[in-house]
Write an enzyme that holds these catalytic residues in place. Structure first.
Site: not given
Length: 309
Positions: A217, A257
Site C-alpha cells: 500500500k 491479506r
C-alpha cells in the site's frame, strides 16, 4: 490483543482486474488467475481472496456482469482444487454467485454500506463475513480522510465499525462468523494508517478477530520514498510490509491479506520458531480458527498437518 503464539492465517490476493494498483491486468484472464492462485497455494496461502473490482483510489467500478464474468469461473476452478476461497466484493449479486461457485468467505470492503442486501445474502448462507471500515467508493474516499475528536482515526474507526456490527447482527449473521478489517488506506492518510496500526488493540476490543491488509500500500511507498520524494513502487515495498506483518503477528491478528505469500510465510516461519523453539523443524501452525463458517468447505479453518508449504 494478546499474542497467540500462533501465526495469522495468510490470505493470498488474486486480482482478476485490469486496474488494481499492484498487479492490475496480470491475472485478468481466467487461466492466468487460476494458475496464480495455485502458485499462491503452493507458496503457503491458507485462503485465496478473489476480486473482480479494483478498490484503489480513483478506480472506476465495473458493471455487475463484468465482475461476475471475471470471478465466478476462477472461483469454480480453484474451489475444485480444494482451495479455501474468499470473494472480495461489495455486491450482493456477486457474493451470492460466488458462494454458489464455492466461496466460503465474503470479504466486503464496504462492511455492508455499498449494498446492504449483501448482509442478507451472508445471513442466508453459512459463510463467514469480513466487514472492513469504509466511508465511500474509490473515486471519493480520500476526500473523507478526516476524523474529528481527540481519538482521531482510531476512535473514528472503532465507532464506525461498532455501528456496522449492529447492522450485521440485525441482519441475522451470528458473531462467530464475523471478522473485522480496519481498512488501511481506505479514507485514510499515510499518517493515519500508522496511527491505526498502533491502535489495533482498541479495534480488537470490539470482540471480533481482525484481518489486516497492508501489502504494497501507498503508505509504505511514502515511507520508503527517496531523497526526491518519489514513493517506492509497489513491487519494492515487500521488506517494509514484512515488518508490518510481524508486528501484526505479535499483536495476535487473525489474518493478513498479502500479495507475496511466499515471503510472508517465510517471515512467519521464522517468527513462529522464535515463539516456539521446538517449531524450528518447520511445523508452523496458523492462528486458531475460532470463527469458522461451519461449512464443509472449511472456510477459515487452519490447514491440518503442520506447515503451510
Amino acid at each position: 490483543m494478546r499474542p497467540t503464539g500462533r501465526r495469522p492465517l495468510v490470505m493470498g490476493v488474486v486480482n482478476v482486474t485490469p486496474d488494481s494498483f499492484s498487479d492490475g491486468g496480470r491475472y485478468l484472464e481466467t487461466d492466468e488467475a487460476v494458475r496464480h492462485g495455485l502458485e499462491l497455494l503452493a507458496d503457503g496461502a491458507d485462503i485465496l481472496d478473489i476480486g473482480g473490482e479494483s478498490t484503489r483510489p480513483g478506480a472506476t467500478r465495473p458493471l455487475v456482469a463484468e465482475e461476475l464474468a471475471r470471478v465466478v469461473p476462477v472461483i469454480e476452478r480453484l474451489a475444485a482444487h480444494g482451495a479455501r476461497i474468499s470473494i472480495d466484493t461489495m455486491r450482493a449479486e456477486v457474493a451470492e454467485a460466488a458462494i454458489a461457485a464455492g466461496a466460503g468467505i465474503v470479504n466486503d470492503v464496504s462492511g455492508g454500506l455499498a449494498d446492504p442486501r449483501i448482509l442478507e445474502v451472508v445471513a442466508d448462507s453459512e459463510v463467514s463475513y469480513v466487514a472492513m471500515h469504509w466511508r465511500a467508493h474509490s473515486d471519493t474516499m480520500q476526500d473523507l480522510a478526516v476524523y474529528e475528536g481527540p481519538d482521531g482515526v482510531v476512535g473514528g474507526v472503532v465507532a464506525e465499525l461498532a455501528g456496522r456490527l449492529e447492522a450485521i447482527a440485525a441482519a441475522g449473521i451470528p458473531e462467530h462468523r464475523v471478522v473485522l478489517d480496519p481498512g488501511l488506506g481506505f479514507a485514510k492518510t499515510g499518517e493515519q494508517n500508522w496511527h491505526l496500526l498502533h491502535g489495533l488493540p482498541r479495534v480488537a476490543a470490539l470482540g471480533r478477530p481482525l484481518l489486516v491488509g497492508a501489502s504494497r500500500k501507498s503508505f509504505l511507498g511514502a515511507l520508503l520514498a527517496g531523497p526526491d520524494g518519489v514513493p517506492r513502487p509497489p513491487d519494492q515495498r515487500e521488506a517494509a510490509h514484512l515488518a508490518v506483518v510481524l508486528h501484526l503477528a505479535d499483536a495476535g491478528v487473525w489474518g493478513v491479506r498479502v500479495h507475496d505469500v511466499r515471503a510472508t510465510c517465510d517471515a512467519l516461519a521464522a517468527w513462529t520458531a522464535l515463539q516456539h523453539p521446538d517449531a524450528g523443524g518447520g511445523s508452523i501452525t496458523p492462528a486458531p480458527a475460532r470463527h469458522d463458517a461451519g461449512t464443509p468447505r472449511g472456510t477459515v479453518a487452519p490447514r491440518e498437518g503442520g506447515g503451510p508449504r
